[in-house]
Scaffold this active site. Structure first.
Site, mmCIF file in Angstrom:
data_model
loop_
_atom_site.group_PDB
_atom_site.id
_atom_site.type_symbol
_atom_site.label_atom_id
_atom_site.label_comp_id
_atom_site.label_asym_id
_atom_site.label_seq_id
_atom_site.Cartn_x
_atom_site.Cartn_y
_atom_site.Cartn_z
ATOM 1 N N LYS A 234 0.813 -1.247 -0.004
ATOM 2 C CA LYS A 234 -0.017 0.066 -0.191
ATOM 3 C C LYS A 234 0.780 1.020 -0.058
ATOM 4 C CE LYS A 234 -4.449 -1.598 1.509
ATOM 5 N NZ LYS A 234 -5.528 -1.576 2.273
ATOM 6 N N ARG A 268 -4.056 -9.769 4.363
ATOM 7 C CA ARG A 268 -4.255 -9.817 3.038
ATOM 8 C C ARG A 268 -3.201 -9.382 2.136
ATOM 9 N NH1 ARG A 268 -6.692 -6.155 -0.890
ATOM 10 N NH2 ARG A 268 -8.200 -7.096 -2.075
#
Length: 298
Positions: A234, A268
Site C-alpha cells: 500500500k 491480505r
C-alpha cells in the site's frame, strides 16, 4: 515490549468459514488477492483475464493461502466506474471455477448487495465490504446466508475521494466506528460470530494514520473479533520506505508481522508464498505451532 502489544483472546475463536474451520486464537491466515480488473493498483491487470484470474486463485491456494479475495472493481476513485452487471460478469465466473475444484475460502471484495448475492449463490463464503457497510441491503444479503462479513473502516462513499482526511485520534475513532458498525450489522441480522473487522489501512487515511493503526493494532483487535490487516504494497508502505511497488515485499511483510503480533489473524497479501512463510514463523514464535523439525543442537 509496550503494554499495548498483546495477543488478544478472540471470543468463539473456532470459526467455520466455507469449507474451512479456522482457530483464530492460534492461527494466522493469509488471504490472497485476485483482482479481475484491467486497472488494479498493484498488478495493472495481470489477472484480468478469466483463465489468469482462476489460475492465480488456485496457485494461491496451492501456496498455502486459506482465503482468496476476488475483486472486480478497484477501490481507487481515479479508475472508471464499473456497472453492477459488469462487476458480476467479472467476479462470478471466477468464484464458480475456483469453488468447483478447491476448498479454499473464497471472498468477494464488493460493497454492492447485488454483486454479493450473485457471488454467494456462486459459492463464495465471505463478503469483504470496504465501504463500512454503507448499504444495509448488503447486510441483509449476508444475514440470510451462512456467509461471513468483513466490515472495514472507511469514511467516504465508495469510489469517492476524501481529500486530506483529519482525525483527532485515528485509532480511537476507527475503533469506535467499527464497534458501531458491528452493532449495526448484528441489528440487521448478521450474527457477531460471522463478522470480521478491518481498520482499513490507507482507506481515507494518510501514511501517518496508517502507521499509527499499525503500531496500535492491538487496540483494534481488542474488540474481540477476528481482525484483518490489509497492508500489502500500500501507499503508506511506499511512503514510509521510499520504495516503488515492485520493491515493497519486505516492508509489507514487516507491517503484516507487526499487525499479527498485535492480534491480526487474517493477512491480505499479494505474495502468498512469502506471506505464508512469515505467518508460519510468527505462529512458531507465539507458540501457536511446533517447529517443522528439530535438528540444530539437539
Amino acid at each position: 515490549m509496550p503494554e499495548s502489544w498483546f495477543v488478544p483472546t478472540i471470543a468463539a475463536p473456532r470459526r467455520p468459514i466455507g469449507r474451512q474451520v479456522f482457530d483464530f486464537d492460534r492461527q494466522i491466515v493469509v488471504m490472497a488477492i485476485v483482482n479481475r480488473t484491467p486497472d488494479s493498483f498493484f498488478d495493472g491487470g495481470r489477472t484480468y483475464g478469466l483463465e489468469s484470474a482462476v489460475a492465480a486463485a488456485l496457485a494461491a491456494a496451492e501456496a498455502g493461502a486459506g482465503w482468496v479475495d476476488i475483486g472486480g472493481v478497484p477501490f481507487s476513485p481515479d479508475t472508471p466506474d464499473v456497472a453492477v452487471a459488469d462487476e458480476i460478469e467479472r467476479v462470478v465466473p471466477v468464484v464458480e471455477a475456483v469453488t468447483a475444484v478447491s476448498d479454499v475460502v473464497v471472498s468477494v471484495d464488493t460493497w454492492r448487495a447485488d454483486v454479493a448475492a450473485a457471488c454467494l449463490a456462486a459459492g463464495a463464503s465471505v463478503v469483504n465490504d470496504t465501504s463500512g457497510l454503507r448499504d444495509p441491503e448488503l447486510a441483509a444479503v449476508v444475514a440470510v446466508s451462512e456467509a461471513t462479513l468483513v466490515i472495514t473502516h472507511s469514511r467516504a462513499e465508495p469510489h469517492v475521494h476524501l481529500r486530506a482526511p483529519r482525525y483527532d485520534d485515528v485509532v480511537t475513532e476507527v475503533r469506535a466506528f467499527l464497534a458501531e458498525r458491528i452493532e449495526h450489522a448484528v441489528g440487521l441480522g448478521v450474527p457477531e460470530s460471522r463478522i470480521v473487522i478491518d481498520p482499513g489501512h490507507d482507506l481515507n487515511k494518510n501514511t501517518l494514520h496508517s502507521l499509527d493503526l499499525t503500531r496500535r493494532f492491538a487496540e483494534i483487535a481488542a474488540l474481540g473479533l477476528p481482525t484483518l490487516a490489509a497492508v500489502s504494497n500500500k501507499d503508506f508502505v511506499g511512503e514510509a520506505t521510499g520504495l516503488a511497488k515492485p520493491d515493497r515485499l519486505a516492508p509489507s511483510i514487516a507491517a503484516a508481522a507487526v499487525c499479527a503480533l498485535a492480534g491480526a489473524r487474517i493477512l491480505r497479501m499479494h505474495d502468498v508464498a512469502a506471506s505464508v512463510a512469515a505467518a508460519t514463523m510468527i505462529e512458531c514464535i507465539l507458540g501457536f505451532r511446533e517447529p517443522a523439525f528439530l535438528a540444530h543442537n539437539v
